[in-house]
Design a protein around this motif. Structure first.
Motif, short mmCIF file in Angstrom:
data_model
loop_
_atom_site.label_atom_id
_atom_site.label_comp_id
_atom_site.label_asym_id
_atom_site.label_seq_id
_atom_site.Cartn_x
_atom_site.Cartn_y
_atom_site.Cartn_z
N ARG A 44 -13.68 -33.24 -72.99
CA ARG A 44 -12.67 -32.97 -74.37
C ARG A 44 -13.20 -31.98 -75.28
O ARG A 44 -12.66 -31.09 -75.72
CB ARG A 44 -12.53 -34.58 -74.77
N GLN A 45 -14.63 -32.17 -75.35
CA GLN A 45 -15.31 -31.53 -76.22
C GLN A 45 -15.32 -29.80 -75.81
O GLN A 45 -15.06 -28.82 -76.37
CB GLN A 45 -16.67 -31.74 -76.59
N LEU A 46 -15.50 -29.55 -74.45
CA LEU A 46 -15.46 -28.27 -73.98
C LEU A 46 -14.08 -27.82 -74.01
O LEU A 46 -13.84 -26.70 -74.24
CB LEU A 46 -15.95 -28.54 -72.47
N GLU A 47 -13.04 -28.65 -73.49
CA GLU A 47 -11.69 -28.12 -73.51
C GLU A 47 -11.32 -27.75 -75.05
O GLU A 47 -10.38 -26.75 -75.04
CB GLU A 47 -10.72 -29.19 -73.12
N ALA A 48 -11.64 -28.41 -76.08
CA ALA A 48 -11.48 -28.13 -77.42
C ALA A 48 -12.11 -26.76 -77.73
O ALA A 48 -11.78 -25.80 -78.49
CB ALA A 48 -11.96 -29.11 -78.31
N ALA A 49 -13.50 -26.49 -77.40
CA ALA A 49 -14.15 -25.27 -77.64
C ALA A 49 -13.38 -23.88 -77.13
O ALA A 49 -13.59 -23.32 -77.57
CB ALA A 49 -15.55 -25.44 -77.18
N ILE A 50 -12.88 -24.21 -75.68
CA ILE A 50 -12.35 -23.04 -75.05
C ILE A 50 -10.83 -22.97 -75.27
O ILE A 50 -10.30 -21.75 -75.01
CB ILE A 50 -12.83 -23.00 -73.62
N GLY A 51 -10.43 -24.02 -75.92
CA GLY A 51 -8.90 -23.85 -76.17
C GLY A 51 -7.89 -24.26 -74.79
O GLY A 51 -6.84 -23.45 -75.03
N THR A 52 -8.41 -24.86 -73.80
CA THR A 52 -7.50 -25.01 -72.70
C THR A 52 -7.81 -26.33 -71.96
O THR A 52 -9.06 -26.62 -72.05
CB THR A 52 -7.43 -23.83 -71.76
N ARG A 53 -6.94 -26.76 -71.53
CA ARG A 53 -7.11 -28.21 -70.38
C ARG A 53 -7.71 -27.68 -69.03
O ARG A 53 -7.42 -26.75 -68.61
CB ARG A 53 -5.83 -28.89 -70.26
N LEU A 54 -8.76 -28.38 -68.62
CA LEU A 54 -9.50 -28.31 -67.51
C LEU A 54 -9.24 -29.23 -66.37
O LEU A 54 -9.42 -28.78 -65.26
CB LEU A 54 -11.23 -28.10 -67.67
#
Length: 304
Positions: A44-54
């Motif tokens: 979730r931290q990564l998704e928030a950082a790049i601005g998209t769901r993975l």
């Protein structure tokens, strides 16, 4: 001037790569030794950082989104590249080492003067000399090879005889000792053996063999270290009945001489190693070098 792009935390990228590869937060957590909750948090931290769901999160299942499918092979290749480079950088060739055990006197008077020659012949081998009276356990790896002085037996060891030692009176030429009769006024130097054996060479045995009477075989100065007895003889303190192997250098330079005989036989030097440990190429090289050195020593004794 170029700019540095700010990347998401490495832990978040690693969590995503593991979860995407397994398509499971639980298996990713087991691989990285963290909890599934920690994996979920990192993703979730990564998704928030790049601005998209993975990931598409479904009941008991996660699937990659198109964005996740794009990111996964890039990260996988990156981590594999990291691993290859780090492995290459840390893959330094290990130097060969050999530990050789010997008695303190033998190490000091016979081995140490020859270490430079060994190093010149084998610069790729690091030799450790263990000087001790203790019988080193070769099976345990405390040493790889040992020089044992005596007739054995040597159970569970591969033992090869190298040379049989000889003993004779040795003295500084400054003392002027030339005939056996001079022993009646000379100071006898004695070396105490670290083990009790009726065959130990000593002045009593030598005087009996030489047929000399009127000399007290117990009188004189005693040493519990062979090297001290040698130093005393070189200093002109007295005459020692000593191992000709250990005074080879002093005899070669003339600081000690053998004024008269007879010589008496000592014990045999054996080169030993464990039967239960593999023999390395470095150990073979050290053994071959030692055999050559002892062959030279034997030739020197025979030619004296």
């Amino acid at each position: 001037m170029g700019s540095t792009m700010k990347l998401p935390p490495l832990a978040a990228l690693r969590a995503f790569e593991a979860a995407a590869r397994h398509l499971s937060f639980k298996r990713a957590a087991a691989e990285l030794h963290v909890t599934p909750t920690a994996i979920s948090h990192q993703v979730r931290q990564l998704e928030a950082a790049i601005g998209t769901r993975l990931f598409e999160r479904r009941t008991r299942q996660v699937l990659l989104t198109p964005e996740g499918q794009i990111l996964l092979p890039v990260l996988r290749e990156g981590f594999e590249s990291f691993a290859r480079v780090i492995e290459a950088l840390s893959r330094k060739p290990r130097r060969a080492t050999v530990a050789l055990s010997a008695t303190p006197a033998f190490a000091a008077k016979w081995l140490v003067p020859r270490i430079a020659a060994f190093r010149a012949a084998h610069p790729d081998i690091d030799l450790t000399v263990l000087a001790t009276f203790e019988v080193v356990d070769l099976d345990s790896g405390a040493a790889d090879l040992a020089l044992r002085y005596g007739d054995g037996p040597y159970p569970n060891l591969i033992a090869e005889p190298l040379v049989t030692d000889r003993f004779a009176p040795v003295a500084s030429p400054r003392l002027g000792i030339k005939r056996p009769g001079d022993l009646k006024v000379a100071t006898l130097l004695h070396c105490d053996w670290y083990r009790t054996d009726p065959r130990n060479p000593n002045w009593r045995h030598w005087l009996k063999l030489a047929g000399i009477e009127g000399v007290d075989s117990r009188a004189g100065i005693r040493f519990n270290d062979d090297t001290h007895a040698i130093q005393a003889a070189v200093a002109g303190t007295g005459i020692a009945l000593h191992s000709l192997l250990l005074v080879a250098d002093e005899l070669a330079t003339g600081t000690l001489t053998v004024p008269f005989g007879p010589e008496i036989e000592g014990f045999t030097v054996h080169l030993v190693r464990s039967r239960n440990r593999p023999e390395t190429e470095a150990m073979k090289a050290v053994q071959a070098w030692l055999k050559g050195q002892f062959a030279l020593a034997e030739d020197t004794q025979a030619g004296r």
